[in-house]
Design an enzyme around this catalytic site. Structure first.
Site, short mmCIF file in Angstrom:
data_model
loop_
_atom_site.label_atom_id
_atom_site.label_comp_id
_atom_site.label_asym_id
_atom_site.label_seq_id
_atom_site.Cartn_x
_atom_site.Cartn_y
_atom_site.Cartn_z
N ASP A 65 -17.01 7.64 -1.22
CA ASP A 65 -15.71 7.57 -0.54
C ASP A 65 -15.39 8.98 -0.03
OD1 ASP A 65 -13.23 6.69 0.38
OD2 ASP A 65 -12.28 6.72 -1.59
N CYS A 106 -16.16 1.98 1.31
CA CYS A 106 -14.95 1.19 1.60
C CYS A 106 -14.47 1.39 3.02
CB CYS A 106 -13.85 1.54 0.60
SG CYS A 106 -13.28 3.25 0.69
N ARG A 132 0.88 -1.18 0.00
CA ARG A 132 0.00 0.00 0.00
C ARG A 132 0.91 1.22 0.00
NH1 ARG A 132 -5.10 1.64 3.70
NH2 ARG A 132 -6.00 0.31 2.10
N ARG A 148 -13.52 -8.22 2.38
CA ARG A 148 -12.09 -8.00 2.09
C ARG A 148 -11.30 -9.27 2.39
NH1 ARG A 148 -9.98 -2.88 2.10
NH2 ARG A 148 -8.18 -3.96 1.24
N GLN A 192 -10.22 -3.78 -2.74
CA GLN A 192 -11.47 -3.27 -2.21
C GLN A 192 -12.62 -3.53 -3.18
OE1 GLN A 192 -12.16 -1.51 0.87
NE2 GLN A 192 -14.18 -2.12 0.17
#
Ligand code: CP
Ligand code: NVA
Length: 302
Positions: free
Chosen positions: A219, A260, A102, A288, A132
């Protein structure tokens, strides 16, 4: 499939194979069955940004599959002191069986894949968030029975989530409508590819995007790394780019809502809509684990 860098690299068949495997791994877990598909395998997890879900679901996923996961904070690695990615990639490839990363720049993840000799999984970049959206698609199919022909609406910044929802939704056979401000549009190339499918629309009219939607997704207005722009973004998004009662009123009566997470209540989504759809949102968070286990088994199993 060698890596998972972006959903745009997958064929439709590969996408559905992952979703089917995610469903069957989820069923196993619910029955208390944990098949050690990845016994003796080690996943390195490099983070240069914060995480709750990604870290815990990957680490738990590896444990359930009989393997091990190593949490590697980039700041504690020589990477954080300037060791090149291409060297890090070649070193870690000698120890590990796969890397989840990430970070900010998508090109860093591509470089890791280019120089490493093990599967690389993108756990979020500024550009995309493929893991995701695999979980999102799994959740939608669970609740609606299908993905084909459903209308998915995204309201918010044209960020990593928007980009992956467009990639994944179009690949899965859905209709995708995005409402994003002109200042923060989704990636141009992803938009063009989606438009070629004839199943994509991009607008600044939130209610038009939400009309007859089966799924509404949003989001945060400012993503990780964009904190210094938060005040400027608020001026553009506030009072417009939000999932609220007005959006729900024009969507299908049985429309579901996904986020998410983490969510900023009363910014991109109202508390009322969030709590009314909490079961869907937390199913999404749970998935997830199952979706990523499918990715791990597909990429790391002998
Ligand atoms: N949705 C998501 O990726 O959550 P984390 O940032 O907590 O990993
Ligand atoms: N767009 C958000 C997603 C967090 C999971 C971010 O990049 O911060």
């Amino acid at each position: 499939m060698k890596h998972l860098l972006t959903l745009a690299d997958l064929t439709k068949e590969e996408l559905y194979d992952l979703l089917d495997l995610a469903d069957s791994l989820k069923k196993e877990v619910k029955k208390g069955v944990f098949t050690p598909y990845l016994r003796n395998k080690t996943l390195g997890m490099i983070f240069t940004k914060s995480s709750t879900r990604t870290r815990v679901s990957f680490e738990t996923g590896m444990a359930q599959l009989g393997g091990t996961a190593l949490y590697l904070n980039a700041n504690d690695m020589q990477l954080g002191r300037g060791e090149p990615i291409k060297d890090t990639a070649r070193v870690l490839s000698r120890y590990l069986d796969g890397i989840m990363i990430r970070t900010y720049k998508h090109s860093d993840v591509e470089e890791l894949a280019e120089y490493g000799s093990i599967p690389i999984i993108n756990g979020l970049t500024d550009y995309v968030h493929p893991c995701q959206v695999l979980a999102d698609l799994q959740t939608i199919r669970e609740h609606k029975g299908t993905l084909t022909g459903l209308k998915m609406c995204f309201i918010g910044a044209g960020n990593n989530m928007a980009n992956s929802l467009i990639n994944g939704g179009i690949l899965a056979g859905m209709e995708v409508a995005c409402a994003c401000p002109l200042e923060y549009l989704p990636d141009e190339e992803i938009t063009k590819r989606a438009q070629a499918s004839g199943r994509f629309t991009l607008t600044q009219n939130v209610l038009e995007a939400a009309k007859d939607a089966d799924v509404l997704v949003t989001d945060v207005w400012a993503s990780m790394g964009e904190e210094q722009e938060a005040a400027q973004r608020r001026k553009i998004f506030e009072g417009i780019y939000q999932i609220n009662d007005a959006c729900m009123a024009v969507a299908k009566a049985d429309a579901m809502v996904l986020h998410c997470l983490p969510a900023h209540r009363e910014e991109e989504i109202t508390e009322k809509v969030f709590e009314a759809h909490a079961d869907e949102i937390f199913d999404e968070a749970e998935n997830r684990l199952h979706a990523q286990k499918a990715v791990l088994v597909t990429l790391l199993k002998d």
